[in-house]
Enzyme design. Structure first.
Site, PDB file in Angstrom:
ATOM      1  N   GLY A  52       0.865  -1.174   0.000  1.00  0.00           N
ATOM      2  CA  GLY A  52       0.000   0.000   0.000  1.00  0.00           C
ATOM      3  C   GLY A  52       0.896   1.216   0.000  1.00  0.00           C
ATOM      4  O   GLY A  52       1.733   1.376  -0.877  1.00  0.00           O
ATOM      5  N   GLU A  53       0.762   2.034   1.014  1.00  0.00           N
ATOM      6  CA  GLU A  53       1.601   3.233   1.124  1.00  0.00           C
ATOM      7  C   GLU A  53       2.069   3.310   2.580  1.00  0.00           C
ATOM      8  O   GLU A  53       1.280   3.546   3.485  1.00  0.00           O
ATOM      9  CB  GLU A  53       0.786   4.463   0.702  1.00  0.00           C
ATOM     10  CG  GLU A  53       1.494   5.774   0.910  1.00  0.00           C
ATOM     11  CD  GLU A  53       2.908   5.804   0.346  1.00  0.00           C
ATOM     12  OE1 GLU A  53       3.106   5.471  -0.839  1.00  0.00           O
ATOM     13  OE2 GLU A  53       3.846   6.141   1.103  1.00  0.00           O
ATOM     14  N   CYS A  84       6.058  -5.410   0.350  1.00  0.00           N
ATOM     15  CA  CYS A  84       6.204  -4.073  -0.237  1.00  0.00           C
ATOM     16  C   CYS A  84       6.127  -2.990   0.853  1.00  0.00           C
ATOM     17  O   CYS A  84       7.046  -2.870   1.643  1.00  0.00           O
ATOM     18  CB  CYS A  84       5.197  -3.890  -1.365  1.00  0.00           C
ATOM     19  SG  CYS A  84       5.734  -2.635  -2.526  1.00  0.00           S
ATOM     20  N   ARG A 113      12.717   3.276  -0.218  1.00  0.00           N
ATOM     21  CA  ARG A 113      11.376   3.327  -0.830  1.00  0.00           C
ATOM     22  C   ARG A 113      11.465   3.671  -2.322  1.00  0.00           C
ATOM     23  O   ARG A 113      12.370   4.389  -2.745  1.00  0.00           O
ATOM     24  CB  ARG A 113      10.514   4.396  -0.147  1.00  0.00           C
ATOM     25  CG  ARG A 113      10.179   4.079   1.290  1.00  0.00           C
ATOM     26  CD  ARG A 113       9.412   5.230   1.951  1.00  0.00           C
ATOM     27  NE  ARG A 113       8.109   5.428   1.372  1.00  0.00           N
ATOM     28  CZ  ARG A 113       7.633   6.612   0.989  1.00  0.00           C
ATOM     29  NH1 ARG A 113       8.348   7.705   1.101  1.00  0.00           N
ATOM     30  NH2 ARG A 113       6.428   6.700   0.469  1.00  0.00           N
ATOM     31  N   ARG A 143       5.969   0.224  -7.387  1.00  0.00           N
ATOM     32  CA  ARG A 143       6.647   1.251  -6.552  1.00  0.00           C
ATOM     33  C   ARG A 143       7.377   0.556  -5.386  1.00  0.00           C
ATOM     34  O   ARG A 143       7.262   0.941  -4.225  1.00  0.00           O
ATOM     35  CB  ARG A 143       5.657   2.298  -6.024  1.00  0.00           C
ATOM     36  CG  ARG A 143       5.121   3.224  -7.109  1.00  0.00           C
ATOM     37  CD  ARG A 143       4.243   4.311  -6.527  1.00  0.00           C
ATOM     38  NE  ARG A 143       3.139   3.748  -5.771  1.00  0.00           N
ATOM     39  CZ  ARG A 143       2.891   4.010  -4.486  1.00  0.00           C
ATOM     40  NH1 ARG A 143       3.640   4.866  -3.825  1.00  0.00           N
ATOM     41  NH2 ARG A 143       1.879   3.438  -3.884  1.00  0.00           N
ATOM     42  N   HIS A 179       4.887  -8.222  -4.657  1.00  0.00           N
ATOM     43  CA  HIS A 179       3.531  -8.710  -4.380  1.00  0.00           C
ATOM     44  C   HIS A 179       3.339 -10.081  -5.023  1.00  0.00           C
ATOM     45  O   HIS A 179       3.147 -10.155  -6.232  1.00  0.00           O
ATOM     46  CB  HIS A 179       2.500  -7.757  -4.997  1.00  0.00           C
ATOM     47  CG  HIS A 179       2.510  -6.392  -4.392  1.00  0.00           C
ATOM     48  ND1 HIS A 179       1.739  -6.038  -3.310  1.00  0.00           N
ATOM     49  CD2 HIS A 179       3.196  -5.285  -4.720  1.00  0.00           C
ATOM     50  CE1 HIS A 179       1.947  -4.782  -3.005  1.00  0.00           C
ATOM     51  NE2 HIS A 179       2.830  -4.295  -3.844  1.00  0.00           N
ATOM     52  N   GLU A 181       0.730 -11.805  -4.018  1.00  0.00           N
ATOM     53  CA  GLU A 181      -0.730 -11.962  -3.855  1.00  0.00           C
ATOM     54  C   GLU A 181      -1.527 -11.408  -5.029  1.00  0.00           C
ATOM     55  O   GLU A 181      -2.710 -11.685  -5.129  1.00  0.00           O
ATOM     56  CB  GLU A 181      -1.178 -11.329  -2.526  1.00  0.00           C
ATOM     57  CG  GLU A 181      -1.216  -9.815  -2.473  1.00  0.00           C
ATOM     58  CD  GLU A 181       0.152  -9.165  -2.364  1.00  0.00           C
ATOM     59  OE1 GLU A 181       1.166  -9.873  -2.256  1.00  0.00           O
ATOM     60  OE2 GLU A 181       0.194  -7.919  -2.407  1.00  0.00           O
TER      61      GLU A 181
HETATM   62  N1  GLN Z   1       6.018   2.944  -2.421  1.00  0.00           N
HETATM   63  C1  GLN Z   1       5.120   2.461  -1.417  1.00  0.00           C
HETATM   64  C2  GLN Z   1       5.527   2.947  -0.033  1.00  0.00           C
HETATM   65  O1  GLN Z   1       6.464   3.621   0.137  1.00  0.00           O
HETATM   66  C3  GLN Z   1       5.034   0.955  -1.408  1.00  0.00           C
HETATM   67  C4  GLN Z   1       4.341   0.462  -2.666  1.00  0.00           C
HETATM   68  C5  GLN Z   1       3.591  -0.826  -2.482  1.00  0.00           C
HETATM   69  O2  GLN Z   1       3.349  -1.298  -1.357  1.00  0.00           O
HETATM   70  N2  GLN Z   1       3.171  -1.392  -3.582  1.00  0.00           N
HETATM   71  O3  GLN Z   1       4.890   2.598   0.918  1.00  0.00           O
END
Ligand code: GLN
Length: 209
Positions: A52-53, A84, A113, A143, A179, A181
């Site tokens: 996610g983020e 991630c 990141r 990302r 990922h 999943e």
């Molecule tokens: N770039 C995202 C972050 O810094 C991670 C991206 C992802 O989980 N697909 O959290």
């Protein structure tokens, strides 16, 4: 793995690709517990932190009063799998973090990141992870972070062909940059469920139940 002996696997459900993890666990006959509060955290044997983020997940964990309880359970040895953004949450040190961003920690690595570029630079590739599977894992990098320093107590679990480290483990904490999943790849989850089952067998279930 259904029934009372199946390990209770939680998915941190503050933000990110929670649903994909729940569905992947269902593919291997595990009913996931969604974790948004401490009472839910107290009743699981192992936790998946989704992608996610990470900066948002960090903020939400603090708003939901989960940050310290999560840190405590991870330091007590609860098995945890971060994918991630989840790997970023588990890294002791985050490079290119936003101002004020914290991680839970648990794995002695430096993680950068967005090391593979922006969303448009996402790619799919086979990842070699011999202690998880005999053949390369199907993996999506979105990302994604990369591991730039691996501490002395940390095992490298997964690498790209060019040698970049994209999977690590320290004790019961496992983190991967990618990922599985979203690829229908269940072997990382099977590996994690085995780790949780072994932990329950040796350490017993959480005393808080
Ligand atoms: N770039 C995202 C972050 O810094 C991670 C991206 C992802 O989980 N697909 O959290």
């Amino acid at each position: 793995m259904a029934g009372s002996t199946a390990p209770r696997i939680g998915v941190l459900a503050l933000q990110g690709d929670v649903r994909e993890h729940v569905l992947t666990l269902r593919d291997i006959d595990i009913d996931a517990v969604l974790v948004r509060r401490q009472s839910e955290l107290d009743h699981i044997d192992g936790l998946i932190i989704p992608g996610g983020e990470s900066s948002v997940m960090d903020k939400l964990a603090r708003i939901f009063d989960l940050f310290d309880p999560l840190r405590r359970r991870i330091s007590e040895g609860m098995p945890v799998l971060g994918t991630c953004a989840g790997l970023i949450m588990l890294a002791n040190n985050v490079l290119d973090a936003i101002d004020g961003q914290q991680s839970l920690g648990g794995i002695d690595v430096d993680v950068r990141r967005n090391a593979f570029g922006a969303q448009v630079d996402s790619f799919e590739v086979g990842v070699s992870a011999p202690s998880i599977a005999d053949t390369p894992l199907a993996a999506a990098f979105i990302r994604a972070p990369v591991v730039e320093r691996v501490g002395p107590g940390v095992e490298v679990l997964a690498q790209l062909d060019d040698g970049r480290v994209v999977g690590v483990r320290q004790g019961n904490a496992v983190g991967i940059s990618f990922h599985p999943e979203v690829e229908g790849e269940t072997r990382v989850h099977e590996f994690f469920v085995r780790l949780v089952a072994e932990h329950v067998a040796s350490a017993g279930r959480s005393a808080r139940r």
